[in-house]
Design a protein around this motif. Structure first.
Motif, PDB file in Angstrom:
ATOM      1  N   ASN A 161     -28.075  39.914  50.532  1.00 32.71           N
ATOM      2  CA  ASN A 161     -27.565  41.236  50.206  1.00 32.71           C
ATOM      3  C   ASN A 161     -27.411  41.378  48.692  1.00 32.71           C
ATOM      4  OD1 ASN A 161     -25.247  43.162  49.560  1.00 32.71           O
ATOM      5  ND2 ASN A 161     -25.542  43.584  51.734  1.00 32.71           N
ATOM      6  N   PRO A 162     -27.973  42.410  48.084  1.00 29.62           N
ATOM      7  CA  PRO A 162     -27.925  42.528  46.620  1.00 29.62           C
ATOM      8  C   PRO A 162     -26.511  42.673  46.068  1.00 29.62           C
ATOM      9  CG  PRO A 162     -28.753  44.546  47.602  1.00 29.62           C
ATOM     10  CD  PRO A 162     -28.710  43.530  48.693  1.00 29.62           C
ATOM     11  N   TYR A 163     -25.633  43.321  46.827  1.00 31.52           N
ATOM     12  CA  TYR A 163     -24.262  43.502  46.338  1.00 31.52           C
ATOM     13  C   TYR A 163     -23.523  42.166  46.307  1.00 31.52           C
ATOM     14  CZ  TYR A 163     -25.183  48.466  46.952  1.00 31.52           C
ATOM     15  OH  TYR A 163     -25.732  49.728  46.862  1.00 31.52           O
ATOM     16  N   PHE A 164     -23.668  41.363  47.378  1.00 39.62           N
ATOM     17  CA  PHE A 164     -23.006  40.061  47.404  1.00 39.62           C
ATOM     18  C   PHE A 164     -23.661  39.087  46.429  1.00 39.62           C
ATOM     19  CE2 PHE A 164     -21.944  36.006  49.891  1.00 39.62           C
ATOM     20  CZ  PHE A 164     -20.696  35.886  49.286  1.00 39.62           C
ATOM     21  N   ALA A 165     -24.975  39.225  46.229  1.00 36.24           N
ATOM     22  CA  ALA A 165     -25.677  38.334  45.305  1.00 36.24           C
ATOM     23  C   ALA A 165     -25.144  38.461  43.885  1.00 36.24           C
ATOM     24  CB  ALA A 165     -27.176  38.635  45.324  1.00 36.24           C
ATOM     25  N   ARG A 166     -24.568  39.613  43.541  1.00 31.48           N
ATOM     26  CA  ARG A 166     -24.027  39.822  42.197  1.00 31.48           C
ATOM     27  C   ARG A 166     -22.780  38.977  41.937  1.00 31.48           C
ATOM     28  NH1 ARG A 166     -21.705  44.464  41.022  1.00 31.48           N
ATOM     29  NH2 ARG A 166     -22.105  44.196  38.783  1.00 31.48           N
ATOM     30  N   PHE A 167     -21.996  38.657  43.004  1.00 27.04           N
ATOM     31  CA  PHE A 167     -20.710  38.017  42.735  1.00 27.04           C
ATOM     32  C   PHE A 167     -20.393  36.824  43.632  1.00 27.04           C
ATOM     33  CE2 PHE A 167     -19.718  41.335  45.853  1.00 27.04           C
ATOM     34  CZ  PHE A 167     -18.828  40.713  46.730  1.00 27.04           C
TER      35      PHE A 167
END
Length: 527
Positions: free
Chosen positions: A163-169
């Motif tokens: 998931n791109p959103y979770f990959a950020r943090f």
């Protein structure tokens, strides 16, 4: 004389009593206490709702107004600590991966309709955020994603395994959302998950599968409905992990999709004479007469001969008419229609008509509302447009007169939720909700039943002060312009019902927020 003195004494005592009442009219303010809860370390798990997603995107101002953020602010008065958020880079919304846009910007209302910002997003997925975050909510996450290793691996974003959103943090490429929560040893948590386990299927018009009996999520498609057994196992794992060190928390169940504007804004019967005449009712009536004579009448006659006359009715010149759709659950009568139309249309044209209308019917709604087709929100811009080779379902662009979606050419599966699909969604939702409530009771958690409040928003609205909050699309104030996610004021309402549940379960005295301070729409430019 004595009588007058007694009367004066009574007046004097009454005056004193009134003064005493005035002095005590304002009740003493109840101090904010945590009760049996401990808010020192609060973590939030969930999907786009808990992240603050709004107007079709995640952006900084929306994150600041998320119900989870509001809860953390109210917890602060009862001993709550800092609440860190993996903020987006801007108020545009959307995402970049290697400089390429993979999620578009947010919507705003331009005075006549919702439109997307033309600005390019600046939030790059590959730029990893460092630190520990209290809000671990991930837009797009389904229940089982929260326990899936690698869901935050940026290398898997392009292939759809992360998931791109979770990959950020995420704390590491191999971690899970649950692991990143548990390692913080929270004293209190919120968990609202499960919406996406049915929402992908619902919002796509039922394109996907009901995966009942399939206990391996690795084989699920993006729009598939999660098996209730999988959901139950995952949910128990989540709550067991979060409460392992004695943390208390609040959980919420799932509303029914018919309380979301995305599914109920476009009526099943929008075809009036005015609409069909592009605002000219006289032209519309002439159009209806021609449609009945050239298309609906012959279809009705042929289908009646095959015992399926209830699929199509003639259009009314005075009442609103239903849409023409394809229902993949119907017996395909293509061969029969081809044979019936061949004498008048010729074999080739008859075969084409048979292919187009073999599973066609008009949208329906019963008088008691027990049966209804839901026309999804994006379909409002499709009705009356010309099918293309890409979206006709035939691989070609059909010629006139079969060149108007919903009128002379059936809307496709993605455009409408039919009753069998709606039933699948409800069955799964009910099963998820049974699990959520049972786990909440077993673990002594605060439980938020979202269904009554959502039903109230859809039926008359909720009044507060001089305002009424409702689920009416664009103007109701409870939902954002994407028709699924709340507005800022809607998130304030959610925070309040979470606070009520927490206060009831843990004897805390958290204060509700004033909904009037939250906007119902974000402007085009956010400072």
């Amino acid at each position: 004389m004595i009588k007058n003195i007694k009367w004066l004494l009574l007046v004097s005592l009454t005056f004193v009593a009134c003064n005493n009442d005035d002095d005590n009219a304002a009740p003493a303010e109840v101090p904010v206490v945590p009760g049996t809860a401990v808010f020192t370390k609060y973590v939030a798990l969930g999907d786009s709702f808990a992240a603050g997603y709004s107007d079709g995107a995640l952006f900084k101002k929306g994150q600041e107004g998320a119900y989870t953020t509001i809860l953390s602010q109210q917890f602060a008065a009862a001993g709550g600590g800092a609440f860190t958020i993996p903020f987006m880079s801007d108020n545009i919304g959307g995402l970049l991966l290697g400089g390429n846009v993979i999620a578009g910007p947010r919507l705003y209302f331009n005075g006549s309709a919702p439109v997307a910002l033309t600005d390019k997003p600046t939030t790059e997925v590959g730029v990893h955020l460092t630190g520990t975050f209290n809000n671990l909510s991930v837009p797009g996450a389904k229940s089982y994603h929260l326990v899936t290793p690698g869901y935050g691996n940026v290398a898997g974003v392009a292939t759809g395994t992360a998931n791109p959103y979770f990959a950020r943090f995420s704390s590491s490429p191999s971690t899970t959302v649950l692991a990143d929560a548990v390692v913080q040893t929270p004293t209190f948590f919120s968990l609202w998950i499960g919406g996406n386990d049915v929402l992908g299927y619902a919002s796509s018009g039922g394109i996907g599968k009901d995966q009942k009996g399939n206990l391996n999520p690795a084989t699920y498609g993006g729009n598939d409905i999660t098996d209730p057994t999988v959901f139950a196992n995952v949910y128990n794992t989540l709550v067991t992990g979060l409460t392992a060190n004695g943390a208390k928390g609040v959980v919420a169940n799932l509303p029914y999709i018919n309380t979301l504007p995305y599914f109920v804004t476009v009526p099943y019967n929008p075809l009036t004479s005015s609409l069909l005449g592009n605002g000219n009712a006289t032209v519309g009536v002439a159009t209806i007469k021609a449609l009945n004579a050239q298309l609906y009448g012959p279809l009705k006659q042929a289908l009646t001969a095959f015992g399926a006359g209830d699929r199509i009715n003639l259009l009314s010149e005075t009442a609103a008419n239903p849409l023409l759709i394809k229902d993949e659950t119907l017996t395909n009568l293509s061969a029969q229609l081809t044979a019936a139309f061949t004498p008048t249309l010729g074999a080739q044209t008859a075969a084409f008509y048979g292919q187009v209308f073999g599973q066609a019917r008009q949208t329906k709604q019963t008088s008691d509302g027990t049966f209804k087709d839901y026309v999804v929100l994006p379909t409002r811009t499709v009705i009356g447009t010309a099918p293309t080779a890409a979206n006709s379902g035939l691989g070609i662009a059909p010629p006139a007169p079969l060149d108007k979606f919903g009128i002379t050419f059936p809307l496709q599966d993605k455009d409408v939720l039919i009753q069998s699909e709606i039933t699948e969604i409800k069955v799964a939702t009910d099963a998820y909700n049974a699990t959520i409530e049972a786990v909440a009771k077993a673990k002594g958690l605060a439980f938020v039943d979202t269904r009554p409040i959502m039903a109230q928003l859809s039926n008359g609205g909720i009044s507060f002060g001089n305002y009424t909050l409702s689920a009416t699309y664009v103007t109701g104030g409870a939902f954002s312009l994407d028709g699924i996610h709340p507005s800022a004021r809607g998130y304030g309402l959610i925070a309040n019902i979470f606070i009520d549940a927490i206060n009831t379960q843990f004897q805390s005295t958290l204060r509700r927020v004033d909904l009037g301070v939250y906007p119902i729409q974000y402007p085009k430019t956010i400072n």
